[in-house]
Design a protein around this motif. Structure first.
Motif, PDB file in Angstrom:
ATOM      1  N   SER A   1      -2.781  -4.183 -12.898  1.00  0.00           N
ATOM      2  CA  SER A   1      -3.841  -3.853 -11.949  1.00  0.00           C
ATOM      3  C   SER A   1      -3.380  -3.847 -10.500  1.00  0.00           C
ATOM      4  N   SER A   2      -2.204  -4.348 -10.216  1.00  0.00           N
ATOM      5  CA  SER A   2      -1.727  -4.395  -8.839  1.00  0.00           C
ATOM      6  C   SER A   2      -0.753  -3.272  -8.511  1.00  0.00           C
ATOM      7  N   HIS A   3      -0.530  -2.363  -9.460  1.00  0.00           N
ATOM      8  CA  HIS A   3       0.476  -1.324  -9.279  1.00  0.00           C
ATOM      9  C   HIS A   3      -0.119   0.073  -9.264  1.00  0.00           C
ATOM     10  N   VAL A   4       0.488   0.923  -8.460  1.00  0.00           N
ATOM     11  CA  VAL A   4       0.273   2.360  -8.602  1.00  0.00           C
ATOM     12  C   VAL A   4       0.791   2.777  -9.982  1.00  0.00           C
ATOM     13  N   MET A   5       0.065   3.681 -10.621  1.00  0.00           N
ATOM     14  CA  MET A   5       0.496   4.225 -11.912  1.00  0.00           C
ATOM     15  C   MET A   5       0.660   5.731 -11.785  1.00  0.00           C
TER      16      MET A   5
ATOM     17  N   VAL B   1       3.366  14.606 -12.166  1.00  0.00           N
ATOM     18  CA  VAL B   1       2.094  15.237 -12.500  1.00  0.00           C
ATOM     19  C   VAL B   1       0.962  14.651 -11.651  1.00  0.00           C
ATOM     20  N   ALA B   2       0.804  13.330 -11.702  1.00  0.00           N
ATOM     21  CA  ALA B   2      -0.293  12.691 -10.979  1.00  0.00           C
ATOM     22  C   ALA B   2       0.007  11.211 -10.803  1.00  0.00           C
ATOM     23  N   ALA B   3      -0.653  10.604  -9.808  1.00  0.00           N
ATOM     24  CA  ALA B   3      -0.533   9.169  -9.595  1.00  0.00           C
ATOM     25  C   ALA B   3      -1.849   8.643  -9.059  1.00  0.00           C
ATOM     26  N   ILE B   4      -2.050   7.335  -9.228  1.00  0.00           N
ATOM     27  CA  ILE B   4      -3.297   6.708  -8.801  1.00  0.00           C
ATOM     28  C   ILE B   4      -2.991   5.346  -8.220  1.00  0.00           C
ATOM     29  N   SER B   5      -3.671   5.006  -7.132  1.00  0.00           N
ATOM     30  CA  SER B   5      -3.450   3.707  -6.494  1.00  0.00           C
ATOM     31  C   SER B   5      -3.994   2.575  -7.356  1.00  0.00           C
TER      32      SER B   5
ATOM     33  N   GLY C   1      -7.005  20.506  -9.676  1.00  0.00           N
ATOM     34  CA  GLY C   1      -8.203  21.186 -10.126  1.00  0.00           C
ATOM     35  C   GLY C   1      -8.327  21.278 -11.631  1.00  0.00           C
ATOM     36  N   ARG C   2      -7.260  20.952 -12.363  1.00  0.00           N
ATOM     37  CA  ARG C   2      -7.303  21.010 -13.834  1.00  0.00           C
ATOM     38  C   ARG C   2      -7.123  19.635 -14.468  1.00  0.00           C
ATOM     39  N   PHE C   3      -6.328  18.783 -13.840  1.00  0.00           N
ATOM     40  CA  PHE C   3      -6.041  17.452 -14.371  1.00  0.00           C
ATOM     41  C   PHE C   3      -6.725  16.398 -13.502  1.00  0.00           C
ATOM     42  N   THR C   4      -7.135  15.301 -14.143  1.00  0.00           N
ATOM     43  CA  THR C   4      -7.742  14.193 -13.419  1.00  0.00           C
ATOM     44  C   THR C   4      -7.157  12.878 -13.920  1.00  0.00           C
ATOM     45  N   ILE C   5      -6.639  12.090 -12.998  1.00  0.00           N
ATOM     46  CA  ILE C   5      -6.105  10.772 -13.339  1.00  0.00           C
ATOM     47  C   ILE C   5      -7.158   9.719 -13.009  1.00  0.00           C
ATOM     48  N   SER C   6      -7.252   8.712 -13.857  1.00  0.00           N
ATOM     49  CA  SER C   6      -8.181   7.611 -13.623  1.00  0.00           C
ATOM     50  C   SER C   6      -7.605   6.355 -14.270  1.00  0.00           C
ATOM     51  N   ARG C   7      -8.224   5.226 -13.981  1.00  0.00           N
ATOM     52  CA  ARG C   7      -7.744   3.979 -14.564  1.00  0.00           C
ATOM     53  C   ARG C   7      -8.903   3.024 -14.762  1.00  0.00           C
ATOM     54  N   ASP C   8      -8.722   2.129 -15.725  1.00  0.00           N
ATOM     55  CA  ASP C   8      -9.670   1.060 -16.002  1.00  0.00           C
ATOM     56  C   ASP C   8      -8.849  -0.226 -16.039  1.00  0.00           C
ATOM     57  N   ASN C   9      -8.864  -0.958 -14.946  1.00  0.00           N
ATOM     58  CA  ASN C   9      -8.031  -2.155 -14.868  1.00  0.00           C
ATOM     59  C   ASN C   9      -8.505  -3.248 -15.818  1.00  0.00           C
TER      60      ASN C   9
ATOM     61  N   LEU D   1       4.965   2.896 -14.353  1.00  0.00           N
ATOM     62  CA  LEU D   1       4.489   1.894 -13.398  1.00  0.00           C
ATOM     63  C   LEU D   1       5.364   1.967 -12.145  1.00  0.00           C
ATOM     64  N   HIS D   2       4.694   2.119 -11.007  1.00  0.00           N
ATOM     65  CA  HIS D   2       5.403   2.294  -9.754  1.00  0.00           C
ATOM     66  C   HIS D   2       6.051   1.002  -9.279  1.00  0.00           C
ATOM     67  N   TYR D   3       7.243   1.153  -8.739  1.00  0.00           N
ATOM     68  CA  TYR D   3       7.957  -0.004  -8.193  1.00  0.00           C
ATOM     69  C   TYR D   3       8.083   0.073  -6.673  1.00  0.00           C
ATOM     70  N   SER D   4       8.716   1.155  -6.191  1.00  0.00           N
ATOM     71  CA  SER D   4       8.955   1.272  -4.758  1.00  0.00           C
ATOM     72  C   SER D   4       9.278   2.714  -4.420  1.00  0.00           C
ATOM     73  N   GLY D   5       8.817   3.155  -3.279  1.00  0.00           N
ATOM     74  CA  GLY D   5       9.162   4.497  -2.838  1.00  0.00           C
ATOM     75  C   GLY D   5       8.046   5.493  -3.072  1.00  0.00           C
ATOM     76  N   GLY D   6       8.319   6.732  -2.742  1.00  0.00           N
ATOM     77  CA  GLY D   6       7.318   7.780  -2.885  1.00  0.00           C
ATOM     78  C   GLY D   6       6.874   7.988  -4.320  1.00  0.00           C
ATOM     79  N   VAL D   7       5.599   8.272  -4.515  1.00  0.00           N
ATOM     80  CA  VAL D   7       5.055   8.355  -5.874  1.00  0.00           C
ATOM     81  C   VAL D   7       5.447   9.628  -6.591  1.00  0.00           C
TER      82      VAL D   7
END
Length: 123
Positions: A30-34, A48-52, A66-74, A98-104
């Motif tokens: 829950s604390s990471h960008v995915m 493709v996509a990322a979410i905070s 416009g075609r894909f949607t990213i979402s999350r349920d922590n 799972l994001h670690y560091s740097g640009g997404v």
């Protein structure tokens, strides 16, 4: 170490839809960008996509806007990718990460990867 397991891929006709899921183990999800990436045969892995961490910010590749949607349920430790209006060029193995560091936008910024789920779009 977070473990990621993707599901939801399959074979669909052009114009169809799928909902990809990525279930994560571990308390740090829950604390990471995915992010979601994809890799077609003979091609490099691409963003493709990322979410905070709280879902407040999302990022998309131009090819899927416009075609894909990213979402999350922590609460469920899960990130989703709704893929609509699929095209044959969307055919690829889709990976969550799972994001670690740097640009997404860069695979090298992500530290943990799932095994991938195959999406095949027929024309």
């Amino acid at each position: 170490q977070v473990q990621l397991v993707e599901s939801g891929g399959g074979l669909v006709q052009a114009g169809g839809s799928l909902r990809l899921s990525c279930a994560a183990s571990g308390r740090t999800f829950s604390s990471h960008v995915m992010g979601w990436f994809r890799q077609a045969p003979g091609k490099e892995r691409e963003f493709v996509a990322a979410i905070s961490w709280n879902g407040g910010n999302t990022y998309y590749a131009d090819s899927v806007k416009g075609r894909f949607t990213i979402s999350r349920d922590n609460a469920k430790n899960t990130v989703y990718l709704q893929v609509n209006s699929l095209k044959p060029e969307d055919t690829a193995v889709y990976y969550c990460a799972l994001h670690y560091s740097g640009g997404v936008y860069y695979p090298s910024s992500f530290s943990s990867w799932g095994q991938g789920t195959q999406v095949t779009v027929s024309s």
